[in-house]
Structures are given as C-alpha cells and as structure tokens.
Motif scaffolding. Structure first.
Motif, short mmCIF file in Angstrom:
data_model
loop_
_atom_site.label_atom_id
_atom_site.label_comp_id
_atom_site.label_asym_id
_atom_site.label_seq_id
_atom_site.Cartn_x
_atom_site.Cartn_y
_atom_site.Cartn_z
N LEU A 136 85.24 72.38 -78.13
CA LEU A 136 84.35 71.78 -77.14
C LEU A 136 85.13 70.91 -76.15
O LEU A 136 84.73 70.78 -74.98
CB LEU A 136 83.27 70.95 -77.83
N ASP A 137 86.22 70.31 -76.60
CA ASP A 137 87.02 69.49 -75.69
C ASP A 137 87.62 70.33 -74.57
O ASP A 137 87.85 69.82 -73.47
CB ASP A 137 88.14 68.78 -76.45
N LEU A 138 87.88 71.61 -74.83
CA LEU A 138 88.38 72.49 -73.77
C LEU A 138 87.32 72.66 -72.69
O LEU A 138 87.63 72.67 -71.49
CB LEU A 138 88.77 73.85 -74.35
N ALA A 139 86.04 72.77 -73.11
CA ALA A 139 84.97 72.89 -72.14
C ALA A 139 84.92 71.65 -71.24
O ALA A 139 84.69 71.76 -70.03
CB ALA A 139 83.63 73.08 -72.86
N LEU A 140 85.14 70.47 -71.81
CA LEU A 140 85.16 69.24 -71.01
C LEU A 140 86.34 69.25 -70.04
O LEU A 140 86.22 68.79 -68.90
CB LEU A 140 85.23 68.02 -71.92
N VAL A 141 87.47 69.77 -70.49
CA VAL A 141 88.64 69.88 -69.62
C VAL A 141 88.33 70.79 -68.43
O VAL A 141 88.67 70.47 -67.28
CB VAL A 141 89.85 70.44 -70.41
N ILE A 142 87.69 71.92 -68.70
CA ILE A 142 87.35 72.87 -67.64
C ILE A 142 86.34 72.23 -66.67
O ILE A 142 86.45 72.38 -65.45
CB ILE A 142 86.77 74.16 -68.23
N LEU A 143 85.36 71.51 -67.20
CA LEU A 143 84.38 70.85 -66.33
C LEU A 143 85.05 69.80 -65.45
O LEU A 143 84.70 69.65 -64.27
CB LEU A 143 83.28 70.20 -67.18
N GLN A 144 85.99 69.05 -66.00
CA GLN A 144 86.71 68.07 -65.19
C GLN A 144 87.51 68.74 -64.09
O GLN A 144 87.56 68.27 -62.95
CB GLN A 144 87.65 67.24 -66.08
N ASP A 145 88.11 69.90 -64.43
CA ASP A 145 88.85 70.66 -63.42
C ASP A 145 87.91 71.15 -62.33
O ASP A 145 88.25 71.10 -61.14
CB ASP A 145 89.57 71.83 -64.09
N PHE A 146 86.71 71.61 -62.72
CA PHE A 146 85.71 72.03 -61.73
C PHE A 146 85.37 70.86 -60.79
O PHE A 146 85.29 71.03 -59.56
CB PHE A 146 84.42 72.47 -62.43
N ALA A 147 85.16 69.68 -61.37
CA ALA A 147 84.78 68.52 -60.56
C ALA A 147 85.89 68.15 -59.59
O ALA A 147 85.63 67.87 -58.40
CB ALA A 147 84.47 67.34 -61.48
N ASP A 148 87.12 68.16 -60.06
CA ASP A 148 88.25 67.84 -59.18
C ASP A 148 88.38 68.87 -58.06
O ASP A 148 88.63 68.52 -56.90
CB ASP A 148 89.55 67.79 -59.99
N ARG A 149 88.19 70.14 -58.41
CA ARG A 149 88.33 71.20 -57.41
C ARG A 149 87.20 71.11 -56.38
O ARG A 149 87.43 71.30 -55.18
CB ARG A 149 88.30 72.57 -58.12
N LEU A 150 85.98 70.82 -56.84
CA LEU A 150 84.85 70.70 -55.91
C LEU A 150 85.08 69.54 -54.95
O LEU A 150 84.83 69.67 -53.74
CB LEU A 150 83.56 70.49 -56.70
N ALA A 151 85.57 68.42 -55.46
CA ALA A 151 85.82 67.27 -54.59
C ALA A 151 86.89 67.61 -53.56
O ALA A 151 86.76 67.26 -52.37
CB ALA A 151 86.27 66.07 -55.43
N HIS A 152 87.93 68.30 -53.98
CA HIS A 152 89.00 68.67 -53.06
C HIS A 152 88.49 69.62 -51.98
O HIS A 152 88.78 69.44 -50.79
CB HIS A 152 90.14 69.33 -53.83
N LEU A 153 87.73 70.63 -52.38
CA LEU A 153 87.24 71.61 -51.40
C LEU A 153 86.20 71.00 -50.46
O LEU A 153 86.13 71.37 -49.29
CB LEU A 153 86.66 72.82 -52.13
N THR A 154 85.42 70.04 -50.96
CA THR A 154 84.47 69.35 -50.09
C THR A 154 85.21 68.57 -49.01
O THR A 154 84.84 68.61 -47.83
CB THR A 154 83.59 68.39 -50.91
N ASP A 155 86.28 67.89 -49.40
CA ASP A 155 87.10 67.17 -48.42
C ASP A 155 87.74 68.14 -47.43
O ASP A 155 87.84 67.85 -46.23
CB ASP A 155 88.20 66.37 -49.13
#
Length: 236
Positions: A136-155
């Motif tokens: 399950l910790d891997l799923a949290l890692v992937i979600l954090q990566d999604f959040a970082d990528r979304l923030a970057h692409l929004t900028d």
C-alpha cells in the motif's frame, strides 16, 4: 532536442544490467524508501541505458513505470509538425511513466530520452497490479508522484498561456544560472523545445535581452548582467 537529432530507439536487449546492489542505489531523496523497495525488490527489473537512448516512445503501448537510480532523463512531446515541448527533466529518486499503467488504453503520454547514462528500476505492467496490492505504501508513492506531476504541468500550462516567450526565456535563464553564469551550453533549438516556441523566437529574444544589457553571450555561454531586470521581465 530537434527531431532530426533524436536517437533511434534501441532493441530491448540493448539495455545493460546494473552492477550495484539494489539497496546501495537507494538515496534519501528517492521516491522508493527502503521499506517500499523491500516490498517490490523481487519484481522490479534493473535496467541501464547509455546517454541519448530513447527509453519510452510517445503513443506506444506502456510497458512499465520507471524509477531513476542514477542519471538524468528528458520527457517531451512532439507535434505532427515535428515541434517539441520539453515537459520535464528528471533525475535520481524521481519516477516517470506511472500514469499510463492506470489507464485502459495504456499508451505512453510522452517520450523519454536519457540525457546522461541512466540506471533505472522498471516495474513492468504485468507486475504493477500485484505490486499495488502487496504494498500500500507504493500506492501512496505513486499518488505523491501524480500530485507533483500535476502541479508541475499546471505551472507549465500557465507559463505557456499567460507569459510571452521573452518572459519565459528570462525565467528560464534565471533558473539555469549559478550566480551570474549559466555554465551549461544550451543551443537555441534546445531552449525552444523547453520554452514551447521556435528557434527564431528564442534568437530574437536573446538579442533583445543582449541589446538591453540584461545578458551577455560570451563564446556560447550566457552571463546574466542584470538579474533584477530579468526578474521583472519574467513577471511580465
């Protein structure tokens, strides 16, 4: 990098094997903590690619998600007319190609090329569901990566939509500078791909900043003469 200079995609057997142990390759800034890695160590595949090798091709079926152990990669998209937009440059501890594994069509959203010699852990598509179930910790890692990528692409979207090429160039130069100097040599084609424009626009903007004594170009290297003026320009 211009399309004409893009390297050809190697066959799968061109990938080299990692010589170091997986545990020794983990760093403090890696998205894979030791605990997460312990859950998936038996299914990740160590891979290595020489510089200028295309690792992932936009539009092709997704084969794996990748975690960078060493080296740097560039993520980019290419239009039908051959123009390119650099989406990100990633280094050790970061991940790429995680999103397509969750989608039904499962196709790569962008191409990825090795900027330097690169070593990776590949989490294959066939092993991905089991890895998420077992860790399950891997799923949290992937979600954090999604959040970082979304923030970057929004900028990135905001930058391309609301700021001129000249303003984007000023911000780019400030980001690349070490003090007053940009030690890395950038071609105008490379800057154009990063800024989402064409070479001629970059050339014109560089000349304008030079004429206004904000920068100086010395033997192909850019020196920042007036960082305050560049900061103001970057906000326009």
């Amino acid at each position: 990098m211009p399309e004409s200079n893009r390297p050809r995609v190697p066959a799968v057997h061109d990938a080299l094997s990692l010589t170091s142990s997986p545990e020794s390759a983990l760093s403090e800034k890696s998205v894979l903590s030791e605990g997460v890695f312990a859950c998936i160590a038996d299914i990740v595949v160590p891979r290595a690619y020489p510089a200028e090798t295309v690792i992932v091709v936009e539009g092709e079926p997704c084969e794996a998600a990748y975690f960078i152990v060493a080296g740097d990669v560039e993520v980019y998209r290419t239009s039908l007319q051959g123009r390119q937009q650099v989406l990100a440059r990633l280094g050790p501890g970061q991940a790429f190609n995680t999103v397509p594994l969750f989608q039904s069509n499962g196709r790569n959203h962008a191409s990825v090329v090795a900027r330097t010699d690169v070593t990776l852990y590949a989490l294959l598509k066939c092993d991905f569901p089991r890895a998420l179930r077992d860790c399950l910790d891997l799923a949290l890692v992937i979600l954090q990566d999604f959040a970082d990528r979304l923030a970057h692409l929004t900028d990135l979207v905001e930058d391309l939509s609301l700021h001129s090429v000249r303003a984007r160039l000023a911000r780019f130069l400030l980001q690349q500078a070490d003090g007053a100097n940009i030690t890395q040599k950038w071609t105008q084609d490379e800057m154009a791909a990063y800024l989402g424009t064409v070479r001629d626009m970059v050339g014109r903007s560089l000349r304008a900043l030079t004429d206004e004594r904000m920068i100086r170009i010395d033997r192909g290297r850019i020196v920042l003469l007036d960082q305050a003026a560049l900061q103001a320009e970057a906000q326009n």
